[in-house]
Design a protein around this motif. Structure first.
Motif, PDB file in Angstrom:
ATOM      1  N   GLU A   1      -0.984  15.594   9.792  1.00 38.07           N
ATOM      2  CA  GLU A   1      -0.503  16.561   8.802  1.00 38.07           C
ATOM      3  C   GLU A   1      -0.361  17.961   9.391  1.00 38.07           C
ATOM      4  OE1 GLU A   1       0.682  15.914   5.741  1.00 38.07           O
ATOM      5  OE2 GLU A   1       0.327  13.808   6.141  1.00 38.07           O
TER       6      GLU A   1
ATOM      7  N   ARG B   1       0.842  -1.188   0.000  1.00 35.22           N
ATOM      8  CA  ARG B   1       0.000   0.000   0.000  1.00 35.22           C
ATOM      9  C   ARG B   1       0.882   1.244   0.000  1.00 35.22           C
ATOM     10  NH1 ARG B   1      -2.683  -3.613   3.476  1.00 35.22           N
ATOM     11  NH2 ARG B   1      -4.905  -3.851   3.002  1.00 35.22           N
ATOM     12  N   ASN B   2       0.411   2.323  -0.637  1.00 38.70           N
ATOM     13  CA  ASN B   2       1.163   3.564  -0.550  1.00 38.70           C
ATOM     14  C   ASN B   2       0.993   4.131   0.859  1.00 38.70           C
ATOM     15  OD1 ASN B   2      -1.183   5.239  -0.392  1.00 38.70           O
ATOM     16  ND2 ASN B   2      -1.323   5.287  -2.621  1.00 38.70           N
ATOM     17  N   GLU B   3       1.679   5.236   1.144  1.00 36.89           N
ATOM     18  CA  GLU B   3       1.658   5.765   2.509  1.00 36.89           C
ATOM     19  C   GLU B   3       0.249   6.136   2.965  1.00 36.89           C
ATOM     20  OE1 GLU B   3       3.080   9.668   4.918  1.00 36.89           O
ATOM     21  OE2 GLU B   3       4.608   8.778   3.625  1.00 36.89           O
ATOM     22  N   SER B   4      -0.521   6.795   2.112  1.00 37.97           N
ATOM     23  CA  SER B   4      -1.882   7.196   2.499  1.00 37.97           C
ATOM     24  C   SER B   4      -2.762   5.987   2.786  1.00 37.97           C
ATOM     25  CB  SER B   4      -2.526   8.048   1.401  1.00 37.97           C
ATOM     26  OG  SER B   4      -1.849   9.261   1.271  1.00 37.97           O
ATOM     27  N   GLN B   5      -2.677   4.957   1.949  1.00 36.09           N
ATOM     28  CA  GLN B   5      -3.452   3.738   2.171  1.00 36.09           C
ATOM     29  C   GLN B   5      -3.007   3.032   3.447  1.00 36.09           C
ATOM     30  OE1 GLN B   5      -2.355   2.017  -1.582  1.00 36.09           O
ATOM     31  NE2 GLN B   5      -4.415   2.309  -2.435  1.00 36.09           N
TER      32      GLN B   5
ATOM     33  N   ASP C   1      -4.108   4.182  11.327  1.00 38.57           N
ATOM     34  CA  ASP C   1      -5.232   4.841  12.000  1.00 38.57           C
ATOM     35  C   ASP C   1      -5.950   3.879  12.944  1.00 38.57           C
ATOM     36  OD1 ASP C   1      -4.681   7.117  10.511  1.00 38.57           O
ATOM     37  OD2 ASP C   1      -6.560   7.103   9.399  1.00 38.57           O
TER      38      ASP C   1
ATOM     39  N   ARG D   1      -1.709   4.417   6.074  1.00 38.31           N
ATOM     40  CA  ARG D   1      -2.214   5.192   7.208  1.00 38.31           C
ATOM     41  C   ARG D   1      -3.696   4.909   7.438  1.00 38.31           C
ATOM     42  NH1 ARG D   1      -0.185  11.255   6.445  1.00 38.31           N
ATOM     43  NH2 ARG D   1      -1.616  11.490   8.192  1.00 38.31           N
ATOM     44  N   PHE D   2      -4.486   4.968   6.378  1.00 37.53           N
ATOM     45  CA  PHE D   2      -5.940   4.822   6.496  1.00 37.53           C
ATOM     46  C   PHE D   2      -6.350   3.413   6.904  1.00 37.53           C
ATOM     47  CE2 PHE D   2     -10.123   3.938   4.606  1.00 37.53           C
ATOM     48  CZ  PHE D   2     -10.880   4.903   5.263  1.00 37.53           C
TER      49      PHE D   2
ATOM     50  N   ASP E   1       3.173  13.370  10.222  1.00 32.95           N
ATOM     51  CA  ASP E   1       2.069  12.484   9.863  1.00 32.95           C
ATOM     52  C   ASP E   1       1.075  12.374  11.011  1.00 32.95           C
ATOM     53  OD1 ASP E   1       3.023  11.972   7.280  1.00 32.95           O
ATOM     54  OD2 ASP E   1       4.317  10.364   8.009  1.00 32.95           O
ATOM     55  N   TYR E   2       1.580  12.117  12.225  1.00 34.65           N
ATOM     56  CA  TYR E   2       0.729  11.999  13.414  1.00 34.65           C
ATOM     57  C   TYR E   2       1.428  12.668  14.594  1.00 34.65           C
ATOM     58  CZ  TYR E   2      -1.600   8.047  11.051  1.00 34.65           C
ATOM     59  OH  TYR E   2      -2.275   7.236  10.171  1.00 34.65           O
TER      60      TYR E   2
ATOM     61  N   ARG F   1       5.192   3.922   3.608  1.00 37.05           N
ATOM     62  CA  ARG F   1       4.304   2.992   2.893  1.00 37.05           C
ATOM     63  C   ARG F   1       4.547   1.569   3.379  1.00 37.05           C
ATOM     64  NH1 ARG F   1       6.718   0.185  -1.213  1.00 37.05           N
ATOM     65  NH2 ARG F   1       8.755   0.948  -1.861  1.00 37.05           N
TER      66      ARG F   1
END
Length: 172
Positions: free
Chosen positions: A51, A24-28, A35, A30-31, A60-61, A75
């Motif tokens: 952010e 997964r990429n970084e956003s995926q 999270d 994280r989500f 990031d957090y 990621r």
């Protein structure tokens, strides 16, 4: 308020729900993973800023109010490589981690820099599966890079060592 038992049950559900997809990429990442670990397993719900821009960079957090930890996400496909013989250890010296892997070293330096600029004591790096935490600021006159890190090698490792993870990384 989340209990240790609930957090561990939530982690088991997360582990069971994850597909074999491991890039997964970084956003995926994280989500879909970080999270959930932070909120549903470690109880940080409501105590997270994401952010946040300050002092020349976005974090990031940021955990806690006042903030007590910064987590830098990577990621999922970016594995934090460990030297031979370290895969069974929870406590690993930072120098060895940083000498062994340029990517791990860069992530450690990045999050430590954010913590230093913002006066935050605890730094964490994660790719969703692995979590490495360490003291990012010290008051004993020694470099933080002379210290140790707590390393959890996988979500299964976190599940197995959940009592320790809870004591070290939960909001409680």
């Amino acid at each position: 308020m989340l209990t240790l038992a609930q957090g561990k049950e939530n982690l088991r559900r997360l582990i069971d729900s994850l597909s074999e997809e491991s890039d997964r990429n970084e956003s995926q990442t994280r989500f879909h993973i970080i999270d959930i670990v932070l909120k549903d397993c470690l109880g940080w719900e409501g105590e997270i800023e994401v952010e946040n821009y300050e002092e020349k960079g976005f974090t990031d957090y940021e955990l806690g109010s006042p903030r007590i930890a910064i987590l830098e996400a990577k990621r999922q496909g970016r594995t934090f490589e460990l030297p031979a013989g370290y895969s069974k250890k929870i406590v690993v010296d930072l120098k060895s981690l940083m000498q062994f892997s340029v990517e791990t070293s860069n992530a450690i330096e990045q999050v430590q820099h954010y913590c230093s600029l913002r006066g935050v004591p605890v730094a964490i790096i994660s790719n969703g599966n692995q979590y490495i935490a360490f003291l990012a600021t010290r008051t004993d006159g020694k470099s933080i890079f002379e210290g140790d890190a707590i390393v959890f090698h996988s979500l299964e490792n976190i599940y197995e060592k959940f009592n320790e993870v809870w004591q070290l990384l939960s909001i409680q």
